[in-house]
Scaffold this motif. Structure first.
Motif, mmCIF file in Angstrom:
data_model
loop_
_atom_site.group_PDB
_atom_site.id
_atom_site.type_symbol
_atom_site.label_atom_id
_atom_site.label_comp_id
_atom_site.label_asym_id
_atom_site.label_seq_id
_atom_site.Cartn_x
_atom_site.Cartn_y
_atom_site.Cartn_z
ATOM 1 N N SER A 29 17.938 12.633 12.015
ATOM 2 C CA SER A 29 18.604 13.746 12.711
ATOM 3 C C SER A 29 19.965 13.329 13.252
ATOM 4 C CB SER A 29 17.725 14.253 13.856
ATOM 5 O OG SER A 29 16.578 14.873 13.329
ATOM 6 N N ARG A 30 20.059 12.115 13.773
ATOM 7 C CA ARG A 30 21.356 11.632 14.278
ATOM 8 C C ARG A 30 22.365 11.493 13.135
ATOM 9 N NH1 ARG A 30 17.877 8.672 17.601
ATOM 10 N NH2 ARG A 30 18.047 6.808 16.311
ATOM 11 N N HIS A 31 21.903 10.988 11.996
ATOM 12 C CA HIS A 31 22.799 10.873 10.843
ATOM 13 C C HIS A 31 23.256 12.254 10.372
ATOM 14 C CE1 HIS A 31 22.793 6.583 10.127
ATOM 15 N NE2 HIS A 31 21.471 6.544 10.222
ATOM 16 N N LEU A 32 22.340 13.204 10.360
ATOM 17 C CA LEU A 32 22.702 14.564 9.965
ATOM 18 C C LEU A 32 23.703 15.175 10.935
ATOM 19 C CD1 LEU A 32 19.203 15.778 8.786
ATOM 20 C CD2 LEU A 32 21.268 15.613 7.362
ATOM 21 N N LYS A 33 23.565 14.857 12.199
ATOM 22 C CA LYS A 33 24.516 15.355 13.198
ATOM 23 C C LYS A 33 25.917 14.806 12.931
ATOM 24 C CE LYS A 33 25.514 15.557 18.111
ATOM 25 N NZ LYS A 33 25.187 15.090 19.439
ATOM 26 N N VAL A 34 26.006 13.518 12.608
ATOM 27 C CA VAL A 34 27.304 12.914 12.295
ATOM 28 C C VAL A 34 27.918 13.604 11.076
ATOM 29 C CG1 VAL A 34 28.456 10.796 11.508
ATOM 30 C CG2 VAL A 34 26.758 10.683 13.347
ATOM 31 N N LEU A 35 27.112 13.822 10.053
ATOM 32 C CA LEU A 35 27.604 14.482 8.842
ATOM 33 C C LEU A 35 28.028 15.922 9.128
ATOM 34 C CD1 LEU A 35 24.961 13.144 6.300
ATOM 35 C CD2 LEU A 35 27.400 12.559 6.363
ATOM 36 N N ARG A 36 27.286 16.599 9.968
ATOM 37 C CA ARG A 36 27.618 17.979 10.344
ATOM 38 C C ARG A 36 28.920 18.030 11.127
ATOM 39 N NH1 ARG A 36 23.141 18.718 12.808
ATOM 40 N NH2 ARG A 36 23.992 19.049 14.876
ATOM 41 N N GLU A 37 29.056 17.135 12.107
ATOM 42 C CA GLU A 37 30.274 17.114 12.929
ATOM 43 C C GLU A 37 31.506 16.734 12.118
ATOM 44 O OE1 GLU A 37 29.200 14.565 16.195
ATOM 45 O OE2 GLU A 37 28.215 16.203 17.267
ATOM 46 N N ALA A 38 31.316 15.934 11.074
ATOM 47 C CA ALA A 38 32.439 15.561 10.206
ATOM 48 C C ALA A 38 32.780 16.679 9.221
ATOM 49 C CB ALA A 38 32.109 14.271 9.447
ATOM 50 N N GLY A 39 31.900 17.664 9.109
ATOM 51 C CA GLY A 39 32.142 18.776 8.189
ATOM 52 C C GLY A 39 31.649 18.526 6.783
ATOM 53 N N ILE A 40 30.829 17.500 6.598
ATOM 54 C CA ILE A 40 30.346 17.166 5.258
ATOM 55 C C ILE A 40 29.128 18.002 4.884
ATOM 56 C CG2 ILE A 40 29.380 15.323 3.813
ATOM 57 C CD1 ILE A 40 31.122 13.387 5.482
ATOM 58 N N VAL A 41 28.279 18.294 5.855
ATOM 59 C CA VAL A 41 27.114 19.131 5.577
ATOM 60 C C VAL A 41 27.119 20.346 6.494
ATOM 61 C CG1 VAL A 41 25.687 17.192 4.773
ATOM 62 C CG2 VAL A 41 25.533 17.927 7.152
ATOM 63 N N THR A 42 26.440 21.371 6.020
ATOM 64 C CA THR A 42 26.216 22.566 6.825
ATOM 65 C C THR A 42 24.737 22.639 7.157
ATOM 66 O OG1 THR A 42 25.849 23.940 4.873
ATOM 67 C CG2 THR A 42 28.107 23.819 5.735
ATOM 68 N N GLN A 43 24.426 23.385 8.187
ATOM 69 C CA GLN A 43 23.039 23.551 8.616
ATOM 70 C C GLN A 43 22.751 25.039 8.781
ATOM 71 O OE1 GLN A 43 22.412 22.061 12.555
ATOM 72 N NE2 GLN A 43 20.305 22.692 12.629
ATOM 73 N N ARG A 44 21.590 25.454 8.305
ATOM 74 C CA ARG A 44 21.134 26.814 8.569
ATOM 75 C C ARG A 44 19.690 26.722 9.047
ATOM 76 N NH1 ARG A 44 17.868 29.137 4.703
ATOM 77 N NH2 ARG A 44 17.793 28.031 2.719
ATOM 78 N N ILE A 45 19.289 27.710 9.803
ATOM 79 C CA ILE A 45 17.950 27.717 10.372
ATOM 80 C C ILE A 45 17.063 28.641 9.538
ATOM 81 C CG2 ILE A 45 16.581 28.288 12.407
ATOM 82 C CD1 ILE A 45 19.095 27.573 14.065
ATOM 83 N N ASP A 46 15.894 28.122 9.176
ATOM 84 C CA ASP A 46 14.907 28.880 8.423
ATOM 85 C C ASP A 46 13.578 28.747 9.166
ATOM 86 O OD1 ASP A 46 13.518 30.269 6.448
ATOM 87 O OD2 ASP A 46 13.236 28.478 5.217
ATOM 88 N N GLY A 47 13.329 29.658 10.079
ATOM 89 C CA GLY A 47 12.127 29.558 10.914
ATOM 90 C C GLY A 47 12.227 28.342 11.822
ATOM 91 N N GLN A 48 11.308 27.415 11.669
ATOM 92 C CA GLN A 48 11.296 26.186 12.460
ATOM 93 C C GLN A 48 12.090 25.058 11.801
ATOM 94 O OE1 GLN A 48 9.855 25.839 15.540
ATOM 95 N NE2 GLN A 48 9.582 28.054 15.384
ATOM 96 N N ARG A 49 12.524 25.277 10.584
ATOM 97 C CA ARG A 49 13.201 24.203 9.842
ATOM 98 C C ARG A 49 14.713 24.343 9.899
ATOM 99 N NH1 ARG A 49 11.295 23.411 4.076
ATOM 100 N NH2 ARG A 49 12.509 25.298 3.795
#
Length: 109
Positions: free
Chosen positions: A46-66
């Protein structure tokens, strides 16, 4: 447009690079699906995903609990454009070097 230093810094970590590789190869994935890219805990992923998200490399969408992650195409386009621009420079430089070496070799004989 994403900032290139932040993109390269985020991708410099092996785990984050592996996450991006997985997303590129298999498409969007949940954080749980990405847990096997490295031998680390779920909070670490999750921390790695946060770094990637903040850098603009990945996007995140919410699908229920996921939380579902995908690669942001504009970040890869920024990297690609930078590489192509510098590739032209290096190819030109290497071609000039090759010609200079060949001229020197010809002059020696």
């Amino acid at each position: 447009m994403p900032q290139l230093p932040a993109l390269f810094a985020a991708l410099s970590d092996e785990t984050r690079f592996s996450i991006v590789e997985r997303l590129l190869g298999k498409g969007e994935q949940s954080a749980g699906d990405l847990a096997d890219v490295a031998d680390i805990t779920a909070p670490a992923i999750s921390r790695h995903l946060k770094v990637l998200r903040e850098a603009g490399i990945v996007t995140q969408r919410i699908d229920g609990q996921r939380r579902i992650y995908a690669v942001a195409p504009e970040s890869l386009q920024a990297i690609s454009s930078w590489v192509i621009a510098h590739r032209d420079f290096w190819e030109g430089s290497l071609n000039r070097l090759e010609a200079a070496i060949e001229n020197r070799r010809t002059e020696s004989f």
